[in-house]
Scaffold this motif. Sequence first.
Motif, PDB file in Angstrom:
ATOM      1  N   ILE A  17       0.844  -1.199   0.000  1.00 39.38           N
ATOM      2  CA  ILE A  17       0.000   0.000   0.000  1.00 39.38           C
ATOM      3  C   ILE A  17       0.880   1.249   0.000  1.00 39.38           C
ATOM      4  CG2 ILE A  17      -1.710   1.320   1.313  1.00 39.38           C
ATOM      5  CD1 ILE A  17      -2.921  -1.145   0.113  1.00 39.38           C
ATOM      6  N   ALA A  18       1.918   1.257   0.825  1.00 38.03           N
ATOM      7  CA  ALA A  18       2.822   2.408   0.900  1.00 38.03           C
ATOM      8  C   ALA A  18       3.543   2.628  -0.426  1.00 38.03           C
ATOM      9  CB  ALA A  18       3.825   2.213   2.031  1.00 38.03           C
ATOM     10  N   ALA A  19       3.942   1.558  -1.091  1.00 35.20           N
ATOM     11  CA  ALA A  19       4.631   1.677  -2.377  1.00 35.20           C
ATOM     12  C   ALA A  19       3.703   2.251  -3.442  1.00 35.20           C
ATOM     13  CB  ALA A  19       5.156   0.313  -2.816  1.00 35.20           C
ATOM     14  N   ALA A  20       2.457   1.833  -3.439  1.00 35.01           N
ATOM     15  CA  ALA A  20       1.495   2.375  -4.403  1.00 35.01           C
ATOM     16  C   ALA A  20       1.271   3.861  -4.156  1.00 35.01           C
ATOM     17  CB  ALA A  20       0.175   1.617  -4.312  1.00 35.01           C
ATOM     18  N   LYS A  21       1.146   4.248  -2.906  1.00 40.38           N
ATOM     19  CA  LYS A  21       0.952   5.663  -2.579  1.00 40.38           C
ATOM     20  C   LYS A  21       2.191   6.479  -2.938  1.00 40.38           C
ATOM     21  CE  LYS A  21      -2.530   5.157   0.970  1.00 40.38           C
ATOM     22  NZ  LYS A  21      -2.898   5.368   2.363  1.00 40.38           N
ATOM     23  N   ALA A  22       3.379   5.927  -2.717  1.00 39.69           N
ATOM     24  CA  ALA A  22       4.617   6.629  -3.057  1.00 39.69           C
ATOM     25  C   ALA A  22       4.749   6.806  -4.572  1.00 39.69           C
ATOM     26  CB  ALA A  22       5.822   5.862  -2.511  1.00 39.69           C
ATOM     27  N   ALA A  23       4.149   5.892  -5.326  1.00 37.20           N
ATOM     28  CA  ALA A  23       4.175   5.996  -6.783  1.00 37.20           C
ATOM     29  C   ALA A  23       3.098   6.935  -7.305  1.00 37.20           C
ATOM     30  CB  ALA A  23       3.998   4.608  -7.399  1.00 37.20           C
ATOM     31  N   GLY A  24       2.332   7.529  -6.401  1.00 41.45           N
ATOM     32  CA  GLY A  24       1.309   8.486  -6.800  1.00 41.45           C
ATOM     33  C   GLY A  24      -0.030   7.856  -7.139  1.00 41.45           C
ATOM     34  N   LEU A  25      -0.244   6.635  -6.705  1.00 45.27           N
ATOM     35  CA  LEU A  25      -1.501   5.941  -6.978  1.00 45.27           C
ATOM     36  C   LEU A  25      -2.307   5.822  -5.683  1.00 45.27           C
ATOM     37  CD1 LEU A  25      -0.060   3.071  -9.184  1.00 45.27           C
ATOM     38  CD2 LEU A  25      -1.188   5.159  -9.950  1.00 45.27           C
ATOM     39  N   PRO A  26      -3.267   6.696  -5.471  1.00 49.72           N
ATOM     40  CA  PRO A  26      -4.073   6.609  -4.254  1.00 49.72           C
ATOM     41  C   PRO A  26      -4.952   5.357  -4.273  1.00 49.72           C
ATOM     42  CG  PRO A  26      -4.912   8.321  -5.688  1.00 49.72           C
ATOM     43  CD  PRO A  26      -3.654   7.814  -6.313  1.00 49.72           C
ATOM     44  N   VAL A  27      -4.762   4.481  -3.305  1.00 54.69           N
ATOM     45  CA  VAL A  27      -5.477   3.212  -3.245  1.00 54.69           C
ATOM     46  C   VAL A  27      -6.887   3.448  -2.708  1.00 54.69           C
ATOM     47  CG1 VAL A  27      -5.502   0.896  -2.267  1.00 54.69           C
ATOM     48  CG2 VAL A  27      -3.343   1.943  -2.931  1.00 54.69           C
ATOM     49  N   VAL A  28      -7.882   3.008  -3.474  1.00 56.62           N
ATOM     50  CA  VAL A  28      -9.278   3.159  -3.088  1.00 56.62           C
ATOM     51  C   VAL A  28      -9.784   1.887  -2.424  1.00 56.62           C
ATOM     52  CG1 VAL A  28     -11.595   3.587  -3.964  1.00 56.62           C
ATOM     53  CG2 VAL A  28      -9.658   4.734  -4.994  1.00 56.62           C
ATOM     54  N   ARG A  29      -9.358   0.742  -2.943  1.00 57.51           N
ATOM     55  CA  ARG A  29      -9.812  -0.544  -2.433  1.00 57.51           C
ATOM     56  C   ARG A  29      -8.740  -1.588  -2.695  1.00 57.51           C
ATOM     57  NH1 ARG A  29     -14.131  -2.020  -5.908  1.00 57.51           N
ATOM     58  NH2 ARG A  29     -12.756  -3.479  -6.923  1.00 57.51           N
ATOM     59  N   VAL A  39      -4.892  -7.463  -5.285  1.00 54.09           N
ATOM     60  CA  VAL A  39      -5.336  -6.515  -6.302  1.00 54.09           C
ATOM     61  C   VAL A  39      -5.553  -5.187  -5.602  1.00 54.09           C
ATOM     62  CG1 VAL A  39      -7.125  -5.945  -7.970  1.00 54.09           C
ATOM     63  CG2 VAL A  39      -6.462  -8.326  -7.637  1.00 54.09           C
ATOM     64  N   LEU A  40      -4.842  -4.149  -6.060  1.00 57.43           N
ATOM     65  CA  LEU A  40      -5.022  -2.809  -5.531  1.00 57.43           C
ATOM     66  C   LEU A  40      -5.777  -1.989  -6.567  1.00 57.43           C
ATOM     67  CD1 LEU A  40      -1.467  -2.111  -4.080  1.00 57.43           C
ATOM     68  CD2 LEU A  40      -3.477  -2.949  -2.881  1.00 57.43           C
ATOM     69  N   VAL A  41      -6.903  -1.448  -6.170  1.00 55.26           N
ATOM     70  CA  VAL A  41      -7.699  -0.605  -7.046  1.00 55.26           C
ATOM     71  C   VAL A  41      -7.394   0.830  -6.663  1.00 55.26           C
ATOM     72  CG1 VAL A  41     -10.034  -0.018  -7.792  1.00 55.26           C
ATOM     73  CG2 VAL A  41      -9.473  -2.379  -7.168  1.00 55.26           C
ATOM     74  N   HIS A  42      -7.000   1.630  -7.646  1.00 56.66           N
ATOM     75  CA  HIS A  42      -6.608   3.000  -7.342  1.00 56.66           C
ATOM     76  C   HIS A  42      -7.411   3.985  -8.178  1.00 56.66           C
ATOM     77  CE1 HIS A  42      -4.300   3.231 -11.093  1.00 56.66           C
ATOM     78  NE2 HIS A  42      -3.967   1.989 -10.835  1.00 56.66           N
ATOM     79  N   ALA A  43      -7.460   5.212  -7.700  1.00 60.67           N
ATOM     80  CA  ALA A  43      -8.128   6.297  -8.410  1.00 60.67           C
ATOM     81  C   ALA A  43      -7.149   6.904  -9.396  1.00 60.67           C
ATOM     82  CB  ALA A  43      -8.605   7.349  -7.422  1.00 60.67           C
ATOM     83  N   GLU A  44      -7.639   7.764 -10.255  1.00 59.65           N
ATOM     84  CA  GLU A  44      -6.763   8.459 -11.191  1.00 59.65           C
ATOM     85  C   GLU A  44      -5.812   9.375 -10.421  1.00 59.65           C
ATOM     86  OE1 GLU A  44      -6.365   8.436 -14.579  1.00 59.65           O
ATOM     87  OE2 GLU A  44      -7.601   6.644 -14.471  1.00 59.65           O
ATOM     88  N   PRO A  45      -4.537   9.395 -10.784  1.00 56.87           N
ATOM     89  CA  PRO A  45      -3.607  10.308 -10.116  1.00 56.87           C
ATOM     90  C   PRO A  45      -3.950  11.753 -10.439  1.00 56.87           C
ATOM     91  CG  PRO A  45      -2.516   9.174 -11.913  1.00 56.87           C
ATOM     92  CD  PRO A  45      -3.896   8.576 -11.788  1.00 56.87           C
ATOM     93  N   SER A  46      -3.640  12.624  -9.535  1.00 52.16           N
ATOM     94  CA  SER A  46      -3.934  14.040  -9.750  1.00 52.16           C
ATOM     95  C   SER A  46      -2.992  14.632 -10.795  1.00 52.16           C
ATOM     96  CB  SER A  46      -3.791  14.807  -8.438  1.00 52.16           C
ATOM     97  OG  SER A  46      -2.448  14.783  -8.022  1.00 52.16           O
ATOM     98  N   ASP A  47      -3.305  15.828 -11.272  1.00 54.98           N
ATOM     99  CA  ASP A  47      -2.446  16.487 -12.260  1.00 54.98           C
ATOM    100  C   ASP A  47      -1.053  16.738 -11.715  1.00 54.98           C
ATOM    101  OD1 ASP A  47      -4.300  16.567 -14.282  1.00 54.98           O
ATOM    102  OD2 ASP A  47      -5.095  18.518 -13.666  1.00 54.98           O
ATOM    103  N   ALA A  48      -0.957  17.088 -10.436  1.00 54.49           N
ATOM    104  CA  ALA A  48       0.352  17.334  -9.830  1.00 54.49           C
ATOM    105  C   ALA A  48       1.205  16.074  -9.859  1.00 54.49           C
ATOM    106  CB  ALA A  48       0.181  17.823  -8.402  1.00 54.49           C
ATOM    107  N   THR A  49       0.593  14.926  -9.640  1.00 49.28           N
ATOM    108  CA  THR A  49       1.337  13.671  -9.666  1.00 49.28           C
ATOM    109  C   THR A  49       1.785  13.337 -11.072  1.00 49.28           C
ATOM    110  OG1 THR A  49      -0.006  12.901  -7.832  1.00 49.28           O
ATOM    111  CG2 THR A  49       1.241  11.250  -9.013  1.00 49.28           C
TER     112      THR A  49
END
Length: 62
Positions: A17-29, A39-49
């Motif tokens: 989970i921490a690695a996904a967040k560090a890569a700019g992928l906010p984990v939703v589920r 399976v990590l489901v993530h939201a779209e990264p923001s424009d800043a990311t």
Amino acid sequence: MGEKRSTISISRYANLIAAAKAAGLPVVRSEIDADGRIVLVHAEPSDATRMAGSNSFDRILR
């Protein structure tokens, strides 16, 4: 009948989970199968990311 031992540790899961967040992928589920597949489901990264890897010249040409 006893319960089956977990195929993944809590620390391994937290690291994923921490690695996904560090890569700019906010984990939703997240989902963990009985065989240990994660399976990590993530939201779209923001424009800043998305712009983090670009330079100022890329922004001018946009």
